[in-house]
Each structure stands twice: as C-alpha cells, then as structure tokens.
Design a protein around this motif. Structure first.
Motif, short mmCIF file in Angstrom:
data_model
loop_
_atom_site.label_atom_id
_atom_site.label_comp_id
_atom_site.label_asym_id
_atom_site.label_seq_id
_atom_site.Cartn_x
_atom_site.Cartn_y
_atom_site.Cartn_z
N SER A 274 0.77 -1.08 -0.13
CA SER A 274 0.02 0.06 0.08
C SER A 274 0.88 1.12 -0.01
N ILE A 275 0.58 1.92 -0.96
CA ILE A 275 1.44 3.42 -1.06
C ILE A 275 0.64 4.46 -1.14
N ASP A 276 1.08 5.54 -0.38
CA ASP A 276 0.52 6.95 -0.27
C ASP A 276 1.22 7.77 -1.01
N ILE A 277 0.66 8.34 -2.33
CA ILE A 277 1.06 9.22 -3.19
C ILE A 277 0.59 10.93 -2.84
N LYS A 278 1.31 11.72 -2.88
CA LYS A 278 1.04 13.07 -2.70
C LYS A 278 1.91 14.06 -3.52
N GLY A 279 1.32 15.38 -3.53
CA GLY A 279 2.19 16.22 -4.47
C GLY A 279 1.39 16.67 -5.69
N ALA A 280 2.44 16.77 -6.76
CA ALA A 280 1.84 17.12 -7.99
C ALA A 280 1.29 16.13 -8.94
N VAL A 281 0.17 15.39 -8.35
CA VAL A 281 -0.25 14.28 -9.14
C VAL A 281 -2.03 14.72 -9.08
N TYR B 147 -2.81 3.76 -2.91
CA TYR B 147 -2.98 2.83 -3.89
C TYR B 147 -2.59 1.50 -3.43
N VAL B 148 -3.20 0.45 -3.96
CA VAL B 148 -2.58 -0.78 -3.74
C VAL B 148 -1.73 -1.43 -4.75
N LEU B 149 -0.62 -1.95 -4.87
CA LEU B 149 0.35 -2.28 -5.95
C LEU B 149 0.97 -3.55 -5.83
N LYS B 150 1.27 -4.36 -6.69
CA LYS B 150 2.18 -5.55 -6.33
C LYS B 150 3.47 -5.29 -5.75
N ASN B 151 3.71 -6.30 -4.99
CA ASN B 151 5.34 -6.20 -4.26
C ASN B 151 6.23 -5.85 -5.36
N GLY B 152 7.28 -4.82 -4.98
CA GLY B 152 8.35 -4.87 -6.08
C GLY B 152 7.92 -3.72 -7.17
N ALA B 153 6.59 -2.90 -7.03
CA ALA B 153 6.30 -1.91 -8.07
C ALA B 153 7.36 -0.73 -8.00
N ARG B 154 7.42 0.18 -8.88
CA ARG B 154 8.18 1.30 -9.07
C ARG B 154 7.50 2.66 -9.00
N VAL B 155 8.10 3.62 -8.96
CA VAL B 155 7.40 5.08 -8.69
C VAL B 155 6.54 5.25 -9.92
N ASN B 156 6.80 4.75 -11.27
CA ASN B 156 6.22 5.23 -12.17
C ASN B 156 4.74 4.57 -12.36
N ASN C 229 5.23 3.11 2.14
CA ASN C 229 5.84 4.20 1.58
C ASN C 229 4.84 5.48 1.43
N VAL C 230 5.37 6.61 1.40
CA VAL C 230 4.70 8.09 1.08
C VAL C 230 5.61 8.39 0.13
N VAL C 231 5.06 8.69 -1.11
CA VAL C 231 5.67 9.25 -2.47
C VAL C 231 5.12 10.46 -2.39
N TYR C 232 6.09 11.48 -2.56
CA TYR C 232 5.86 13.02 -2.85
C TYR C 232 6.36 13.32 -4.38
N ILE C 233 5.54 13.91 -4.97
CA ILE C 233 6.03 14.64 -6.38
C ILE C 233 6.11 15.82 -6.53
N PRO C 234 7.35 16.28 -6.36
CA PRO C 234 7.70 17.95 -6.28
C PRO C 234 6.97 18.59 -7.24
N PHE C 235 6.51 20.20 -7.08
CA PHE C 235 6.02 20.92 -8.08
C PHE C 235 7.41 21.72 -8.49
N GLU C 236 7.08 22.47 -9.57
CA GLU C 236 8.19 23.10 -10.25
C GLU C 236 8.86 24.09 -9.18
#
Length: 232
Positions: free
Chosen positions: A75-82, A88-97, A125-132
């Motif tokens: 289970s991954i929490d994504i924040k920021g510029a998305v 979201y639930v992903l398969k083990n070994g998933a990547r940021v893309n 994990n908590v993934v943060y996508i930065p803004f410009e």
C-alpha cells in the motif's frame, strides 16, 4: 397324534439333521449381517473423517492463498503534483512510475525532471512528487516510510537517502546562491531575492524576516526554514 409320533420316530435322524442345518445357516446369516453392518459403520466413519480432513485442508489452503496474496501487495500513499493523490495498492516490487499512473499522472506544473520513476517502492511508503521550483536536486523523488523506527527520507536515483534529522543548515547571513538553490522551496529566482534582501537590509537577525520578500508566504517559508539558521 400317534401318527405324528410314529412319523417323528421314523424320521428322527432326518429332522435332527434339518434342524442342525437350519441353525447353522441361521448362525452364518446372523454373523454375515453383523459383519456387514460393522463394515458399513467403519466405512461411514472413515468417509466422515476423510471429509473432515478435506474441509480442514481446503480451509487451510484458502487461508494460505489469502495470506500469500496479501504478502504480494503493498500500500502506497502518493502526494504532491499528481491528479488524484491518495493510497493505492500495488504488487510487491512496484516502481514509482506505477503509482504515478495509478494517481492519474503528474500535473502540468510537476517537476518530472526531478523524479526517479524507476525507484522501487516498499509497503507503507509515502511518495511525494514535487512541484516546479520546489527541488533542485536532479532525479529526486521524496519517499517517506510510515514506520515508527524509520525517519522520513529523500530517496535519490542512486539509492542514497538523507535523513531529516541530519539536514544540513545554512547560515542565512553566509549562504551562497548555489547553496540556496539546493534547498527545497527555493529556486533560482527566490535565491536571488533572498540575497538581494540581505544586501539591502544587512544582517538578518530572524528567519521570519524572509517573509517580507515578495512571494515568500507562510507555506513557502515552512518548506525551507528547516534548512536555514541564524548563527550568533
């Protein structure tokens, strides 16, 4: 009556033989019936036991499958510029893309040049996508772990990480333009504004003075204040 008695006397041996044979056959029949019932009861017991074992084995296999499936998911929490931040639930070994695609992709003002889309994710994990303008480090994706034993980290393309507890602080009165540009929330333009403010007003005694600079509000100030200090 006398005739029956005479008949009995004449055929006594035959009658006794018939009676013995009848009793013998009856005994054999009774033994056969009892043995058959015993066999049927035994077969019924074995069938019941086998059925129970099958049900238990089936339940165990189902539980193992459910457990195995859960262990293959993260289970991954994504924040920021998305477009659609969230968990979201992903398969083990998933990547940021993959988490970025799940979240609807990056916004137009996301700084995708600083994101390492190949970075492998871990559960919680908590993934943060930065803004410009937020980051200047190349190929950087902020990945934070929710574990109590792990501090928030910034994961880079070469797998290195920098703990917030080890963040280097720059003296606001000595920091250079290049150093300012490495601080999250400060880009080229803001770095020039800060240096211009310092040149115009002289020594800065409190970091809050930076809020007087145009474009530096409370939210922007919170992003970079932990990287700056006022040395005595």
């Amino acid at each position: 009556m006398d005739k029956l008695y005479e008949l009995w006397i004449d055929n006594k041996k035959l009658c006794i033989t018939v009676i013995i044979i009848f009793l013998g056959l009856s005994s054999i029949f009774i033994v056969f019936i009892l043995k058959k019932e015993s066999t049927e009861n035994k077969d019924s017991l074995n069938f019941s036991k086998s059925s129970s074992e099958t049900v238990i084995k089936s339940d165990t296999n189902t539980a193992d499958k459910v457990k195995s499936k859960k262990s293959q998911e993260i289970s991954i929490d994504i924040k920021g510029a998305v477009k659609y931040p969230g968990v979201y639930v992903l398969k083990n070994g998933a990547r940021v893309n993959e988490i970025v695609k799940k979240a609807g992709g990056m916004l137009e003002n996301a700084d995708n040049n600083q994101v390492n889309l190949a970075l492998i994710l871990q559960d919680q994990n908590v993934v943060y996508i930065p803004f410009e303008g937020e980051f200047s480090n190349s190929l950087t994706t902020t990945v934070q772990s929710s574990s109590k034993n792990v501090t928030d980290t910034t994961a880079t393309s070469n797998g290195q990480s920098v703990s917030e507890s080890e963040t280097h602080k720059y003296d606001i009165n000595e920091v250079t333009k290049e150093e300012l540009e490495t601080i999250p929330g400060i880009g080229d333009k803001k770095a020039e504004q800060i240096l211009a403010y310092r040149t115009e007003h002289g020594r800065i005694n409190q970091l809050d003075e930076l809020k007087e600079i145009s474009g530096v509000g409370d939210k922007t100030f919170e992003k970079f204040q932990m990287y700056l200090e006022v040395s005595p």
